[in-house]
Every structure is written in structure tokens, then in C-alpha cells.
Write a protein that holds these residues in place. Structure first.
Motif, PDB file in Angstrom:
ATOM      1  N   PRO A 135       4.420   7.105   1.189  1.00 11.75           N
ATOM      2  CA  PRO A 135       5.718   7.031   0.516  1.00 11.75           C
ATOM      3  C   PRO A 135       6.619   8.190   0.927  1.00 11.75           C
ATOM      4  O   PRO A 135       6.157   9.127   1.552  1.00 11.75           O
ATOM      5  CB  PRO A 135       5.347   7.131  -0.974  1.00 11.75           C
ATOM      6  CG  PRO A 135       3.876   7.143  -1.081  1.00 11.75           C
ATOM      7  CD  PRO A 135       3.327   7.422   0.267  1.00 11.75           C
ATOM      8  N   GLY A 136       7.900   8.121   0.553  1.00  8.11           N
ATOM      9  CA  GLY A 136       8.892   9.126   0.944  1.00  8.11           C
ATOM     10  C   GLY A 136       8.545  10.511   0.432  1.00  8.11           C
ATOM     11  O   GLY A 136       7.756  10.664  -0.507  1.00  8.11           O
ATOM     12  N   LEU A 137       9.140  11.519   1.071  1.00  8.98           N
ATOM     13  CA  LEU A 137       8.803  12.915   0.762  1.00  8.98           C
ATOM     14  C   LEU A 137       9.019  13.270  -0.706  1.00  8.98           C
ATOM     15  O   LEU A 137       8.309  14.098  -1.254  1.00  8.98           O
ATOM     16  CB  LEU A 137       9.647  13.842   1.645  1.00  8.98           C
ATOM     17  CG  LEU A 137       9.257  13.867   3.119  1.00  8.98           C
ATOM     18  CD1 LEU A 137      10.261  14.670   3.916  1.00  8.98           C
ATOM     19  CD2 LEU A 137       7.853  14.449   3.285  1.00  8.98           C
ATOM     20  N   ASP A 138       9.999  12.641  -1.347  1.00 11.14           N
ATOM     21  CA  ASP A 138      10.296  13.009  -2.743  1.00 11.14           C
ATOM     22  C   ASP A 138       9.494  12.185  -3.744  1.00 11.14           C
ATOM     23  O   ASP A 138       9.610  12.388  -4.950  1.00 11.14           O
ATOM     24  CB  ASP A 138      11.798  12.820  -3.019  1.00 11.14           C
ATOM     25  CG  ASP A 138      12.619  13.827  -2.245  1.00 11.14           C
ATOM     26  OD1 ASP A 138      12.074  14.920  -1.962  1.00 11.14           O
ATOM     27  OD2 ASP A 138      13.783  13.523  -1.906  1.00 11.14           O
ATOM     28  N   GLU A 139       8.691  11.258  -3.245  1.00  8.24           N
ATOM     29  CA  GLU A 139       7.923  10.406  -4.164  1.00  8.24           C
ATOM     30  C   GLU A 139       6.780  11.197  -4.793  1.00  8.24           C
ATOM     31  O   GLU A 139       6.273  12.160  -4.206  1.00  8.24           O
ATOM     32  CB  GLU A 139       7.326   9.209  -3.414  1.00  8.24           C
ATOM     33  CG  GLU A 139       8.352   8.301  -2.773  1.00  8.24           C
ATOM     34  CD  GLU A 139       9.120   7.489  -3.790  1.00  8.24           C
ATOM     35  OE1 GLU A 139       8.494   7.032  -4.771  1.00  8.24           O
ATOM     36  OE2 GLU A 139      10.349   7.333  -3.614  1.00  8.24           O
ATOM     37  N   VAL A 140       6.406  10.746  -5.986  1.00  5.88           N
ATOM     38  CA  VAL A 140       5.248  11.332  -6.669  1.00  5.88           C
ATOM     39  C   VAL A 140       4.089  10.366  -6.464  1.00  5.88           C
ATOM     40  O   VAL A 140       4.205   9.176  -6.725  1.00  5.88           O
ATOM     41  CB  VAL A 140       5.537  11.542  -8.166  1.00  5.88           C
ATOM     42  CG1 VAL A 140       4.266  11.900  -8.918  1.00  5.88           C
ATOM     43  CG2 VAL A 140       6.587  12.643  -8.331  1.00  5.88           C
ATOM     44  N   LEU A 141       2.996  10.918  -5.964  1.00  2.29           N
ATOM     45  CA  LEU A 141       1.877  10.058  -5.577  1.00  2.29           C
ATOM     46  C   LEU A 141       1.044   9.686  -6.793  1.00  2.29           C
ATOM     47  O   LEU A 141       0.652  10.543  -7.567  1.00  2.29           O
ATOM     48  CB  LEU A 141       1.013  10.812  -4.565  1.00  2.29           C
ATOM     49  CG  LEU A 141       0.152   9.954  -3.665  1.00  2.29           C
ATOM     50  CD1 LEU A 141       1.042   9.136  -2.751  1.00  2.29           C
ATOM     51  CD2 LEU A 141      -0.784  10.824  -2.853  1.00  2.29           C
ATOM     52  N   SER A 142       0.772   8.400  -6.920  1.00  3.72           N
ATOM     53  CA  SER A 142      -0.112   7.983  -8.006  1.00  3.72           C
ATOM     54  C   SER A 142      -1.558   8.209  -7.558  1.00  3.72           C
ATOM     55  O   SER A 142      -1.824   8.530  -6.412  1.00  3.72           O
ATOM     56  CB  SER A 142       0.134   6.513  -8.324  1.00  3.72           C
ATOM     57  OG  SER A 142      -0.074   5.756  -7.167  1.00  3.72           O
ATOM     58  N   GLU A 143      -2.471   8.014  -8.465  1.00  7.34           N
ATOM     59  CA  GLU A 143      -3.896   8.213  -8.151  1.00  7.34           C
ATOM     60  C   GLU A 143      -4.306   7.311  -6.989  1.00  7.34           C
ATOM     61  O   GLU A 143      -3.796   6.212  -6.819  1.00  7.34           O
ATOM     62  CB  GLU A 143      -4.744   7.861  -9.383  1.00  7.34           C
ATOM     63  CG  GLU A 143      -4.674   8.905 -10.488  1.00  7.34           C
ATOM     64  CD  GLU A 143      -5.247  10.255 -10.070  1.00  7.34           C
ATOM     65  OE1 GLU A 143      -6.278  10.271  -9.370  1.00  7.34           O
ATOM     66  OE2 GLU A 143      -4.649  11.291 -10.434  1.00  7.34           O
ATOM     67  N   SER A 144      -5.232   7.808  -6.217  1.00  9.16           N
ATOM     68  CA  SER A 144      -5.891   7.049  -5.157  1.00  9.16           C
ATOM     69  C   SER A 144      -4.926   6.411  -4.157  1.00  9.16           C
ATOM     70  O   SER A 144      -5.154   5.333  -3.660  1.00  9.16           O
ATOM     71  CB  SER A 144      -6.801   5.962  -5.740  1.00  9.16           C
ATOM     72  OG  SER A 144      -6.038   4.906  -6.245  1.00  9.16           O
ATOM     73  N   SER A 145      -3.798   7.087  -3.935  1.00  8.88           N
ATOM     74  CA  SER A 145      -2.884   6.573  -2.928  1.00  8.88           C
ATOM     75  C   SER A 145      -3.117   7.263  -1.591  1.00  8.88           C
ATOM     76  O   SER A 145      -3.799   8.271  -1.523  1.00  8.88           O
ATOM     77  CB  SER A 145      -1.438   6.783  -3.347  1.00  8.88           C
ATOM     78  OG  SER A 145      -1.126   5.957  -4.422  1.00  8.88           O
ATOM     79  N   THR A 146      -2.521   6.680  -0.584  1.00  6.81           N
ATOM     80  CA  THR A 146      -2.623   7.238   0.762  1.00  6.81           C
ATOM     81  C   THR A 146      -1.221   7.603   1.232  1.00  6.81           C
ATOM     82  O   THR A 146      -0.265   6.894   0.947  1.00  6.81           O
ATOM     83  CB  THR A 146      -3.215   6.176   1.712  1.00  6.81           C
ATOM     84  OG1 THR A 146      -4.528   5.874   1.286  1.00  6.81           O
ATOM     85  CG2 THR A 146      -3.257   6.676   3.145  1.00  6.81           C
ATOM     86  N   ILE A 147      -1.120   8.714   1.932  1.00 11.16           N
ATOM     87  CA  ILE A 147       0.158   9.073   2.555  1.00 11.16           C
ATOM     88  C   ILE A 147       0.031   8.787   4.043  1.00 11.16           C
ATOM     89  O   ILE A 147      -0.954   9.173   4.661  1.00 11.16           O
ATOM     90  CB  ILE A 147       0.484  10.562   2.354  1.00 11.16           C
ATOM     91  CG1 ILE A 147       0.563  10.896   0.863  1.00 11.16           C
ATOM     92  CG2 ILE A 147       1.800  10.904   3.052  1.00 11.16           C
ATOM     93  CD1 ILE A 147       0.748  12.369   0.589  1.00 11.16           C
TER      94      ILE A 147
END
Ligand SMILES: [Zn+2]
Length: 336
Positions: A135-147
Motif C-alpha cells: 500500500p501507499g507510503l501514508d497507509e497504515v498497515l493492518s495485521e498480516s499484510s504485505t508491503i
């Protein structure tokens, strides 16, 4: 005196900025309450909340006192060297693994950060201007996500595409109605297209047409469609609705032609004799009067297991005549 509201949610700089005020307050409280330097603090660490009165000097000392040991990537607020003040709320965020896919290579980092840009910084990743981050740089990552960080490149691809040809029909009064002839075979056209292609880690994700050049124009299929409805056979004018091109075989009423139980009758009850043909009723309905080139006038009055599609079986009175006919390609005229 409650100062945690000021500290909460801000990073270490804010905590440092208010230290003089906090220190003053703490000194005053210490003197007035005579508490011997003990402070009431609250520690929130993942699923635990601990309230305690402590003489610890720094945040690090408080965590040691409640047996919280820190691992790589864990985040403590305020920072470990912050002097303890009364009412202080210390939070510990535990690092968890975040999976990164960086230019096709996969690995995990341990971090307590949840914002994509901060996770990438924590992983020591330096982005290039053409990188795409999801996801985009300003996004907040939810659990168990991949960048995913992919390198974007561009290239040019040239492809040839076929252009379908049209079909044109032309009436031909010299051709029997019902028949068609190819006057001009269709030829597909050819066009050369140059695309600009966008790749992420070498995989095409988008393309845009840049140049289109016709290599060969298509040429239409021209079909002649018959409109003739009268022909002359042996000095006789035959008027017909339409003509069919068929394969003709021949038979007679004998047991060789019609099987051992043959009784010399057609399936419609007419005697099997010259002037009767067997047809596929889906092509020529039973009862239709026809003219068969080389055979003469007849009525479609019989069927046969081998007579399917554009095939007919013409009946003769004798087996010899049937044998002499053999197999022919010829025209059947459906009479008016
Ligand atoms: Zn026969």
C-alpha cells in the motif's frame, strides 16, 4: 498533576520539550507529599496494564522494575532515558513481523511501526523515484499484510495485429437461387502497433499505444448470391424456387438395396420406383417436388439412414440402373 495528556501520542521530542515543567511539578509534589521520590506511573504493554508507585529514575528503570524486556523493533513512549514523573503513562508497542516484497525478493522485518513509510525506514529500505509502493507510503498497515516495493521500468514493444475482412454479397443472375460462389477470397489486413509498456519488477502492468501503421489493407470476401430461378433442360424450361448442390447415390427396391425385409415401398407408402428420391427431411421436406440433373423430375418420398445433409438417394426400377448411376455431385432444383 496530570501531564500524560501532553505526552501521549507524541514522539520523544514533545516529551523532552516539557521536561522542565514536569520536573518542577514533580519537585513540588515530592516536597508537599513527602513521598520520598516515589511516582505513580502506568505502564501499558501490549495486553497488560500495570499501575505502580516507583522510585525508578527513568522509563528504562520502570520497565526493568515490572520485568518488561524489550526486543528489537519495540517502541517505547516516552523514550527510555526520560526521567520518571508522577502520572506518567508509559506505553510499549511490541514489534511484529511484517512481510516485505522488495523488487521481487521477499523477507520479513520486525517492527512496531504501522505506517508503511516508517516500516520501510525501519527495514533500511531507500526508495528510488520510480519505485511503486503498495500500500501507499501514508497507509497504515493492518495485521498480516504485505508491503510490495517494485521497480518500475518502461520499454517499447512492437506487435502485428490482423484486421478482419468484410464480407460483401453480390447478386448474380447467372447463378441459381440458393447457391453462392466465392468471387474474391477475403484477405486479412495487417497493422503494426508500437506500444510503450510499463513494467513492475519486469512484469507488464500497463501499455499505451504510440504508433499504428497499416502494413496491408484488408480485402473483402465477395460472395456471389444466385438469383436465377429458371433453367433449360432438354429443351424444357424448369422453374424452381432454389437449387442445392448435393451428393447423389442410387438404389432400387431390391433386397441388396433395401435389406432382406424390403417390400418395395418407401417410408411414405409410395412404391419405390423411378421418380422417387430419399432425402434428409431437414434439408428437403418430404413431399417436395424436385428436378435432379441427369435423373429428371422426382418427389422426395423416402428417407435412409445414410442420407443426411446435402445427400440424396435416387430410386431406379432395376439394380443395374442403380449400379450404373454410381455416386455423383450434382444439382437438385426445388420446384415451385
Ligand atoms: Zn437394388
Amino acid at each position: 498533576m496530570r501531564i500524560s495528556g501532553l505526552v501521549e501520542g507524541k514522539r520523544h521530542l514533545v516529551g523532552l520539550a516539557i521536561i522542565p515543567v514536569m520536573t518542577l511539578g514533580a519537585v513540588c509534589l515530592g516536597v508537599l507529599a513527602g513521598s520520598g521520590g516515589a511516582h505513580d506511573v502506568k505502564v501499558s504493554a501490549w495486553d497488560r496494564e500495570i499501575s505502580l508507585s516507583t522510585q525508578a529514575a527513568t522509563v528504562a528503570d520502570v520497565l526493568a522494575a515490572v520485568n518488561i524486556s524489550l526486543g528489537p523493533g519495540d517502541i517505547v513512549e516516552p523514550s527510555l532515558d526520560t526521567p520518571v514523573e508522577d502520572g506518567m503513562e508509559i506505553s510499549v508497542e511490541r514489534a511484529r513481523p511484517v512481510f516485505l516484497r522488495f523488487r521481487g525478493r521477499g523477507f520479513s522485518v520486525f517492527t512496531a511501526e504501522d505506517r508503511v513509510s516508517l516500516i520501510l525506514s525501519a527495514a533500511g529500505i531507500e526508495l528510488e523515484p520510480d519505485d511503486v509502493v503498495c500500500p501507499g507510503l501514508d497507509e497504515v498497515l493492518s495485521e498480516s499484510s504485505t508491503i510490495r516495493v517494485a521497480k518500475v521500468t518502461y520499454g517499447e514493444v512492437t506487435e502485428e495485429h490482423e484486421i478482419a475482412y468484410d464480407t460483401q454479397k453480390r447478386e448474380d443472375s447467372s447463378l441459381e437461387a440458393g447457391l453462392t460462389r466465392v468471387y474474391n477470397s477475403g484477405v486479412t489486413g495487417l497493422v503494426e502497433v508500437i506500444y510503450q509498456v510499463k513494467y513492475e519488477d519486469g512484469v507488464e502492468v500497463a501499455r499505451e499505444e504510440k504508433v499504428r501503421k497499416t502494413v496491408r489493407e484488408p480485402s473483402p470476401l465477395i460472395l456471389l448470391v444466385g438469383s436465377l430461378q429458371q433453367v433449360s433442360r432438354g429443351g424444357q424450361n424448369i422453374r424452381f424456387e432454389r437449387a442445392l448442390e448435393v451428393t447423389t447415390t442410387a438404389y432400387c427396391p431390391c433386397a441388396k438395396c433395401c435389406g432382406p425385409t424390403a417390400v418395395g415401398m418407401t417410408s411414405t407408402g409410395l412404391p419405390a420406383t423411378k421418380g422417387v428420391i430419399a432425402v434428409d427431411p431437414r434439408v428437403i421436406p418430404l413431399g417436395t417436388r424436385v428436378y435432379v440433373d441427369g435423373y429428371g423430375e422426382a418427389v422426395a418420398a423416402d428417407v435412409g439412414s445414410a442420407i443426411k445433409g446435402n445427400k440424396i438417394d435416387v430410386c431406379f426400377d432395376t439394380h443395374e440402373e442403380a449400379l450404373a448411376w454410381g455416386v455423383k455431385k450434382n444439382k437438385v432444383y426445388i420446384l415451385r
